[in-house]
Design a protein around this motif. Structure first.
Motif, PDB file in Angstrom:
ATOM      1  N   LYS A  89       0.695  -1.450  -0.107  1.00 32.06           N
ATOM      2  CA  LYS A  89      -0.026  -0.368   0.147  1.00 32.06           C
ATOM      3  C   LYS A  89       1.191   1.520  -0.053  1.00 32.06           C
ATOM      4  O   LYS A  89       2.364   0.945   0.550  1.00 32.06           O
ATOM      5  CB  LYS A  89      -1.117   0.328   1.531  1.00 32.06           C
ATOM      6  CG  LYS A  89      -0.478   0.204   2.180  1.00 32.06           C
ATOM      7  CD  LYS A  89      -1.311   0.325   3.605  1.00 32.06           C
ATOM      8  CE  LYS A  89      -0.318   0.498   4.778  1.00 32.06           C
ATOM      9  NZ  LYS A  89      -1.900   0.273   6.203  1.00 32.06           N
ATOM     10  N   PRO A  90       0.644   2.370  -0.307  1.00 33.84           N
ATOM     11  CA  PRO A  90       1.115   3.743  -0.839  1.00 33.84           C
ATOM     12  C   PRO A  90       1.945   4.108   0.684  1.00 33.84           C
ATOM     13  O   PRO A  90       1.262   4.161   1.432  1.00 33.84           O
ATOM     14  CB  PRO A  90       0.307   4.318  -0.994  1.00 33.84           C
ATOM     15  CG  PRO A  90      -0.606   3.800  -1.388  1.00 33.84           C
ATOM     16  CD  PRO A  90      -1.476   2.886  -0.506  1.00 33.84           C
ATOM     17  N   VAL A  91       2.844   4.536   0.712  1.00 34.50           N
ATOM     18  CA  VAL A  91       3.978   4.899   2.407  1.00 34.50           C
ATOM     19  C   VAL A  91       4.083   5.682   1.546  1.00 34.50           C
ATOM     20  O   VAL A  91       5.448   6.328   0.554  1.00 34.50           O
ATOM     21  CB  VAL A  91       4.360   3.467   2.705  1.00 34.50           C
ATOM     22  CG1 VAL A  91       5.136   2.757   1.811  1.00 34.50           C
ATOM     23  CG2 VAL A  91       4.428   3.692   4.566  1.00 34.50           C
ATOM     24  N   PHE A  92       4.906   6.498   2.947  1.00 35.09           N
ATOM     25  CA  PHE A  92       5.418   7.679   2.355  1.00 35.09           C
ATOM     26  C   PHE A  92       5.299   8.566   4.191  1.00 35.09           C
ATOM     27  O   PHE A  92       5.131   8.589   4.816  1.00 35.09           O
ATOM     28  CB  PHE A  92       4.982   9.465   1.888  1.00 35.09           C
ATOM     29  CG  PHE A  92       5.845  10.287   1.493  1.00 35.09           C
ATOM     30  CD1 PHE A  92       6.965  10.070   0.943  1.00 35.09           C
ATOM     31  CD2 PHE A  92       5.418  11.665   1.720  1.00 35.09           C
ATOM     32  CE1 PHE A  92       7.526  11.347   0.030  1.00 35.09           C
ATOM     33  CE2 PHE A  92       5.920  12.465   1.490  1.00 35.09           C
ATOM     34  CZ  PHE A  92       6.798  12.586   0.828  1.00 35.09           C
ATOM     35  N   ARG A  93       7.072   8.638   4.409  1.00 35.85           N
ATOM     36  CA  ARG A  93       7.626   9.420   4.935  1.00 35.85           C
ATOM     37  C   ARG A  93       7.259   8.855   6.368  1.00 35.85           C
ATOM     38  O   ARG A  93       6.376   9.263   7.198  1.00 35.85           O
ATOM     39  CB  ARG A  93       7.511  10.518   5.299  1.00 35.85           C
ATOM     40  CG  ARG A  93       8.135  11.956   4.331  1.00 35.85           C
ATOM     41  CD  ARG A  93       8.159  13.404   4.598  1.00 35.85           C
ATOM     42  NE  ARG A  93       8.671  14.003   3.450  1.00 35.85           N
ATOM     43  CZ  ARG A  93       7.936  15.130   3.054  1.00 35.85           C
ATOM     44  NH1 ARG A  93       7.240  15.898   3.451  1.00 35.85           N
ATOM     45  NH2 ARG A  93       9.306  16.076   2.281  1.00 35.85           N
ATOM     46  N   ALA A  94       6.833   7.442   6.654  1.00 42.10           N
ATOM     47  CA  ALA A  94       6.472   5.956   7.395  1.00 42.10           C
ATOM     48  C   ALA A  94       7.384   6.659   8.631  1.00 42.10           C
ATOM     49  O   ALA A  94       8.542   6.445   8.573  1.00 42.10           O
ATOM     50  CB  ALA A  94       6.094   5.061   6.553  1.00 42.10           C
ATOM     51  N   SER A  95       6.487   5.783   9.809  1.00 43.86           N
ATOM     52  CA  SER A  95       7.307   5.043  11.095  1.00 43.86           C
ATOM     53  C   SER A  95       7.622   3.833  10.683  1.00 43.86           C
ATOM     54  O   SER A  95       7.061   2.904   9.652  1.00 43.86           O
ATOM     55  CB  SER A  95       5.798   5.480  12.181  1.00 43.86           C
ATOM     56  OG  SER A  95       5.279   4.584  11.979  1.00 43.86           O
ATOM     57  N   VAL A  96       7.755   3.669  11.624  1.00 46.53           N
ATOM     58  CA  VAL A  96       8.642   1.743  11.338  1.00 46.53           C
ATOM     59  C   VAL A  96       7.262   1.133  11.327  1.00 46.53           C
ATOM     60  O   VAL A  96       7.572  -0.143  10.759  1.00 46.53           O
ATOM     61  CB  VAL A  96       9.872   1.549  12.658  1.00 46.53           C
ATOM     62  CG1 VAL A  96      10.349  -0.096  12.616  1.00 46.53           C
ATOM     63  CG2 VAL A  96      11.334   2.776  12.342  1.00 46.53           C
ATOM     64  N   SER A  97       6.219   0.907  13.036  1.00 50.08           N
ATOM     65  CA  SER A  97       5.437   0.754  12.564  1.00 50.08           C
ATOM     66  C   SER A  97       3.911   0.843  11.032  1.00 50.08           C
ATOM     67  O   SER A  97       3.879  -0.590  10.693  1.00 50.08           O
ATOM     68  CB  SER A  97       4.512   1.253  13.520  1.00 50.08           C
ATOM     69  OG  SER A  97       3.243   0.963  13.490  1.00 50.08           O
ATOM     70  N   GLU A  98       4.415   1.748  10.842  1.00 45.66           N
ATOM     71  CA  GLU A  98       3.771   2.132   9.368  1.00 45.66           C
ATOM     72  C   GLU A  98       4.268   1.425   8.184  1.00 45.66           C
ATOM     73  O   GLU A  98       3.553   1.174   7.584  1.00 45.66           O
ATOM     74  CB  GLU A  98       3.361   3.622   9.595  1.00 45.66           C
ATOM     75  CG  GLU A  98       2.572   4.318   9.850  1.00 45.66           C
ATOM     76  CD  GLU A  98       2.382   6.137  10.202  1.00 45.66           C
ATOM     77  OE1 GLU A  98       1.470   6.448  10.163  1.00 45.66           O
ATOM     78  OE2 GLU A  98       4.049   6.450   9.185  1.00 45.66           O
ATOM     79  N   ALA A  99       5.426   1.203   8.463  1.00 42.65           N
ATOM     80  CA  ALA A  99       6.303   1.171   7.373  1.00 42.65           C
ATOM     81  C   ALA A  99       6.077  -0.592   6.702  1.00 42.65           C
ATOM     82  O   ALA A  99       6.182  -1.287   6.352  1.00 42.65           O
ATOM     83  CB  ALA A  99       7.973   0.991   7.612  1.00 42.65           C
ATOM     84  N   LYS A 100       6.334  -1.338   8.462  1.00 41.96           N
ATOM     85  CA  LYS A 100       5.967  -2.642   8.998  1.00 41.96           C
ATOM     86  C   LYS A 100       4.189  -3.048   8.365  1.00 41.96           C
ATOM     87  O   LYS A 100       4.282  -4.641   7.703  1.00 41.96           O
ATOM     88  CB  LYS A 100       6.436  -2.816  10.348  1.00 41.96           C
ATOM     89  CG  LYS A 100       5.701  -4.520  10.516  1.00 41.96           C
ATOM     90  CD  LYS A 100       6.124  -4.996  11.955  1.00 41.96           C
ATOM     91  CE  LYS A 100       6.192  -6.145  11.857  1.00 41.96           C
ATOM     92  NZ  LYS A 100       6.131  -6.637  13.367  1.00 41.96           N
ATOM     93  N   ASP A 184      13.017   3.889   6.267  1.00 43.35           N
ATOM     94  CA  ASP A 184      13.946   5.214   5.470  1.00 43.35           C
ATOM     95  C   ASP A 184      13.555   5.453   4.085  1.00 43.35           C
ATOM     96  O   ASP A 184      13.510   6.787   3.457  1.00 43.35           O
ATOM     97  CB  ASP A 184      15.461   4.570   5.999  1.00 43.35           C
ATOM     98  CG  ASP A 184      16.679   5.410   5.237  1.00 43.35           C
ATOM     99  OD1 ASP A 184      16.834   5.997   6.260  1.00 43.35           O
ATOM    100  OD2 ASP A 184      16.789   5.200   3.967  1.00 43.35           O
ATOM    101  N   LEU A 185      13.257   4.160   3.485  1.00 45.06           N
ATOM    102  CA  LEU A 185      13.279   4.640   1.854  1.00 45.06           C
ATOM    103  C   LEU A 185      12.196   5.420   1.685  1.00 45.06           C
ATOM    104  O   LEU A 185      12.210   6.508   0.562  1.00 45.06           O
ATOM    105  CB  LEU A 185      13.292   3.370   0.524  1.00 45.06           C
ATOM    106  CG  LEU A 185      13.589   3.116  -0.448  1.00 45.06           C
ATOM    107  CD1 LEU A 185      14.903   4.031  -0.548  1.00 45.06           C
ATOM    108  CD2 LEU A 185      12.978   1.621  -0.755  1.00 45.06           C
ATOM    109  N   SER A 186      11.092   5.568   2.386  1.00 42.68           N
ATOM    110  CA  SER A 186      10.074   6.377   2.420  1.00 42.68           C
ATOM    111  C   SER A 186      10.281   7.227   2.727  1.00 42.68           C
ATOM    112  O   SER A 186       9.346   8.442   2.167  1.00 42.68           O
ATOM    113  CB  SER A 186       9.332   5.692   3.265  1.00 42.68           C
ATOM    114  OG  SER A 186       9.023   6.373   5.039  1.00 42.68           O
TER     115      SER A 186
END
Length: 232
Positions: A89-100, A184-186
């Motif tokens: 799903k789209p993700v930008f400037r995510a926290s680690v929790s959001e990234a997972k 980090d990539l986000s």
């Protein structure tokens, strides 16, 4: 409707276990130097502050079980066994929790590398494209959904050449874990479905020649295999 002067490139895609539809590839990001022992064998220091990236073209995709001709321009063609993750799903400037939470699935992969060309580029502080962005060099097994894999860390990752073990480690050895990589990539990209991330290789990389058979695996995922064919 747009028409093109030439046939448009085929959309490359990876099978997903339990799904009739496949996962389309739009971008391939690769994490370099993400296992301390591998960085050491390559003679470089680990950057523990942030991951290091390079990319591969989606057209470098190759399905597990294929035969890959020994590529032109190299005399030192290396295997690198890796865990791959894909975004759901789209993700930008995510926290680690959001990234997972944005990770859709995992799979085994091989980052095949013209090592001699990569090292020449590295010595001259040039991009690694000739070494890394090689036709057929992004080999993937079918993906397993993240919910079926559970926590990433204790799983063994391994690779053999002609039945001899060359790489043997655990995903807990990753310097930057899967959620940290995505977070980090986000910071730099609007990640979205279609984005594939190869997370780095353990120590034990080495050369292969025509006739060699590479096999690898990660606990809980479909294994991967590649045969090296004669040069064209």
């Amino acid at each position: 409707m747009t028409t093109y002067l030439f046939d448009e490139p085929k959309t490359q895609s990876i099978p997903v276990k339990g799904e009739a539809a496949e996962y389309p590839i739009t971008r391939i990001f690769c994490v370099g130097r993400n296992y301390a022992a591998h960085a050491a064998e390559m003679g470089v220091e680990v950057d523990r502050e942030a991951p290091f990236y390079f990319t591969k073209n989606p057209q470098t995709y190759l399905a597990t079980g294929a035969t890959l001709s020994y590529p032109p321009g190299t005399e030192n063609f290396h295997y690198e066994m890796e865990l791959t993750l894909v975004i759901g799903k789209p993700v930008f400037r995510a926290s680690v929790s959001e990234a997972k939470d944005a990770i859709y699935a995992y799979g085994c992969s091989l980052d095949m590398t013209r090592r001699d060309l990569q090292l020449v580029a590295r010595s001259k502080q040039r991009p690694w494209d000739l070494g890394k962005d090689v036709e057929g060099s992004a080999v993937f097994s079918p993906l397993t959904k993240a919910a079926e894999v559970g926590e990433v860390g204790p799983q063994r990752i391994w690779l053999t050449v002609n039945g001899e073990t060359k790489q043997d480690a655990h995903l807990s050895d990753l310097i930057h874990n899967v959620a940290e990589i995505v977070a980090d990539l986000s910071k730099y990209y609007h990640l979205a479905p279609g984005d594939v991330i190869m997370t780095g290789t353990p120590a034990g990389v080495g050369p292969v020649v025509a006739g060699d058979v590479i096999e690898g695996g990660i606990d809980g995922l479909d294994g991967i295999a590649l045969t090296i064919g004669a040069a064209e």
